[in-house]
Scaffold this motif. Structure first.
Motif, short mmCIF file in Angstrom:
data_model
loop_
_atom_site.label_atom_id
_atom_site.label_comp_id
_atom_site.label_asym_id
_atom_site.label_seq_id
_atom_site.Cartn_x
_atom_site.Cartn_y
_atom_site.Cartn_z
N ALA A 235 21.26 -39.02 -27.39
CA ALA A 235 19.81 -38.70 -26.93
C ALA A 235 19.43 -37.28 -27.39
CB ALA A 235 19.70 -38.96 -25.57
N ARG A 236 20.59 -36.62 -27.10
CA ARG A 236 20.24 -34.96 -27.48
C ARG A 236 19.94 -34.70 -28.92
NH1 ARG A 236 24.70 -31.26 -24.54
NH2 ARG A 236 23.54 -29.75 -25.77
N HIS A 237 20.78 -35.39 -29.75
CA HIS A 237 20.73 -35.17 -31.25
C HIS A 237 19.01 -35.87 -31.53
CE1 HIS A 237 24.93 -35.22 -32.18
NE2 HIS A 237 24.65 -34.00 -32.26
N LEU A 238 18.65 -36.87 -31.06
CA LEU A 238 17.52 -37.39 -31.28
C LEU A 238 16.36 -36.16 -31.00
CD1 LEU A 238 15.50 -39.98 -31.65
CD2 LEU A 238 15.80 -40.24 -29.23
N TYR A 239 16.58 -35.71 -29.75
CA TYR A 239 15.32 -34.97 -29.04
C TYR A 239 15.42 -33.68 -29.90
CZ TYR A 239 15.68 -37.98 -25.07
OH TYR A 239 15.68 -39.21 -24.32
N GLU A 240 16.83 -32.99 -30.36
CA GLU A 240 16.51 -32.01 -31.20
C GLU A 240 16.09 -32.04 -32.52
OE1 GLU A 240 20.88 -30.87 -31.02
OE2 GLU A 240 20.50 -30.29 -28.97
N ALA A 241 16.24 -33.25 -33.23
CA ALA A 241 15.43 -33.66 -34.37
C ALA A 241 14.18 -33.58 -34.31
CB ALA A 241 15.93 -35.08 -34.90
N HIS A 242 13.74 -33.77 -33.02
CA HIS A 242 12.28 -33.70 -32.75
C HIS A 242 11.52 -32.63 -32.29
CE1 HIS A 242 10.90 -38.20 -33.39
NE2 HIS A 242 12.19 -38.31 -33.28
N GLY A 243 12.42 -31.33 -32.42
CA GLY A 243 12.00 -30.25 -31.86
C GLY A 243 12.17 -29.77 -30.73
N PHE A 244 12.80 -30.57 -29.83
CA PHE A 244 13.00 -30.31 -28.49
C PHE A 244 13.97 -29.06 -28.32
CE2 PHE A 244 10.71 -34.17 -27.79
CZ PHE A 244 10.21 -34.27 -26.74
N GLY B 269 31.86 -39.09 -10.74
CA GLY B 269 31.18 -37.64 -10.39
C GLY B 269 29.69 -37.69 -10.64
N HIS B 270 29.28 -36.23 -10.87
CA HIS B 270 28.00 -36.13 -11.40
C HIS B 270 28.21 -35.28 -12.61
CE1 HIS B 270 27.58 -36.90 -7.29
NE2 HIS B 270 26.29 -37.11 -7.31
N VAL B 271 26.76 -35.36 -13.38
CA VAL B 271 26.79 -34.71 -14.63
C VAL B 271 25.52 -33.67 -14.82
CG1 VAL B 271 25.69 -36.37 -15.90
CG2 VAL B 271 27.04 -34.83 -17.30
N THR B 272 25.40 -32.60 -15.30
CA THR B 272 24.56 -31.88 -15.33
C THR B 272 23.25 -32.46 -16.23
OG1 THR B 272 25.60 -29.93 -15.29
CG2 THR B 272 23.59 -29.70 -16.54
N ALA B 273 22.05 -32.36 -15.66
CA ALA B 273 20.65 -32.57 -16.43
C ALA B 273 20.29 -31.19 -17.35
CB ALA B 273 19.62 -33.12 -15.74
N LEU B 274 19.95 -31.44 -18.56
CA LEU B 274 19.10 -30.58 -19.46
C LEU B 274 17.86 -30.65 -19.40
CD1 LEU B 274 21.67 -30.48 -22.30
CD2 LEU B 274 21.82 -28.88 -20.17
N THR B 275 17.09 -29.92 -19.02
CA THR B 275 15.54 -29.82 -19.31
C THR B 275 15.21 -29.58 -20.77
OG1 THR B 275 15.31 -29.39 -16.88
CG2 THR B 275 13.28 -29.30 -18.40
N MET B 276 14.56 -30.45 -21.38
CA MET B 276 14.04 -30.08 -22.77
C MET B 276 12.52 -29.94 -22.98
SD MET B 276 17.11 -31.81 -24.97
CE MET B 276 17.15 -30.83 -26.37
N ARG B 277 12.25 -29.01 -23.83
CA ARG B 277 10.87 -29.04 -23.83
C ARG B 277 10.40 -28.92 -25.55
NH1 ARG B 277 8.43 -23.59 -22.01
NH2 ARG B 277 8.71 -23.04 -24.31
N ARG B 278 9.28 -29.40 -25.83
CA ARG B 278 8.92 -29.26 -27.14
C ARG B 278 7.36 -28.85 -27.07
NH1 ARG B 278 6.88 -33.82 -31.44
NH2 ARG B 278 5.92 -32.32 -32.94
N ASP B 279 7.01 -27.69 -27.59
CA ASP B 279 5.63 -27.28 -27.60
C ASP B 279 4.88 -27.86 -29.00
OD1 ASP B 279 6.10 -25.83 -25.43
OD2 ASP B 279 6.74 -24.27 -26.74
N PHE B 280 3.72 -28.45 -28.82
CA PHE B 280 2.97 -28.77 -29.78
C PHE B 280 2.03 -27.69 -30.54
CE2 PHE B 280 2.89 -32.91 -27.19
CZ PHE B 280 3.81 -33.39 -27.99
N HIS B 281 2.31 -27.55 -31.77
CA HIS B 281 1.64 -26.35 -32.40
C HIS B 281 0.53 -26.85 -33.44
CE1 HIS B 281 4.40 -23.62 -30.63
NE2 HIS B 281 5.42 -24.23 -31.23
N GLY B 282 -0.73 -26.30 -33.48
CA GLY B 282 -1.54 -26.62 -34.61
C GLY B 282 -1.70 -28.08 -34.69
N ASN B 283 -1.66 -28.66 -36.14
CA ASN B 283 -1.73 -30.13 -36.32
C ASN B 283 -0.28 -30.60 -36.59
OD1 ASN B 283 -4.55 -30.09 -36.10
ND2 ASN B 283 -4.64 -28.96 -37.94
N ARG B 284 0.67 -30.08 -36.35
CA ARG B 284 2.02 -30.39 -36.66
C ARG B 284 2.37 -31.49 -35.84
NH1 ARG B 284 7.38 -28.52 -36.07
NH2 ARG B 284 6.56 -26.93 -34.57
#
Ligand SMILES: CC(C)(COP(=O)(O)OP(=O)(O)OC[C@H]1O[C@@H](n2cnc3c(N)ncnc32)[C@H](O)[C@@H]1OP(=O)(O)O)[C@@H](O)C(=O)NCCC(=O)NCCS
Length: 157
Positions: free
Chosen positions: A117-126, A142-157
């Protein structure tokens, strides 16, 4: 056979619950019931997409838009249909729809060890913008860390 995407509607709730159970099949995963899909899909700003291979539903994704922010609530492709670009198509479709509804940023949370999933999101600019330690419960593992990822939409891209 090529992949297509169509809108996920409340009447697709049983299909959605079945797909979800196949995509998130680890014993520690909490099932999303058909009733929860109905509730989500009828809630303000929430919408979904269904991945089809021919007539066969093979994946799903849900997002919610509030003001100028969007969130990916879930995305999954059944194991037999993975690595064929299905999630890429779902995520592109969701992102486009979020932008049309006025979103300028889109967020999601992913388990730190979910490399696919991380590769997928990084490929989409997150990009990673936050961490929640010990967030996801993995039962006996046990437990695992959650990463919050963000993508900013710019212009028409
Ligand atoms: C993550 C998931 C949605 C990817 O679905 P998919 O349809 O196989 O993804 P795609 O075919 O569109 O792959 C897009 C890219 O993601 C990355 N990727 C996907 N699966 C991967 C894997 N097993 N290992 C490494 N990278 C992977 C690759 O960069 C891939 O591009 P490439 O095939 O050109 O190398 C799918 O594995 C899944 O449903 N997993 C279980 C549910 C889940 O974890 N959902 C995310 C919760 S945050």
């Amino acid at each position: 056979m090529s992949n297509t995407v169509r809108t996920l509607r409340p009447h697709d709730r049983n299909v959605a619950a079945s797909l979800y159970a196949q995509c998130f099949d680890a014993p520690w995963e909490r099932t999303w019931t058909a009733a929860e899909f109905t509730r989500l899909l009828e809630s303000p700003g929430c919408f979904g997409a269904l991945l089809m291979t021919g007539d066969q539903p093979d994946g799903l994704a849900l997002a919610r838009v509030a003001a100028d922010e969007a969130e990916v609530l879930t995305i999954g492709v059944v194991p037999t249909a993975r690595r064929r670009g299905g999630a890429t198509l779902l995520l592109s479709t969701l992102s486009r729809r979020c932008r049309r509804r006025g979103a300028r940023h889109i967020f999601l949370e992913v388990a730190e060890d979910n490399l696919a999933a991380r590769h997928l999101y990084e490929a989409h600019g997150f990009v990673i913008v936050g961490r929640r330690n010990n967030y996801f419960d993995r039962g006996p593992h046990g437990h695992v860390t959650a990463l919050t990822m963000r993508r900013d939409f710019h212009g028409n891209r």
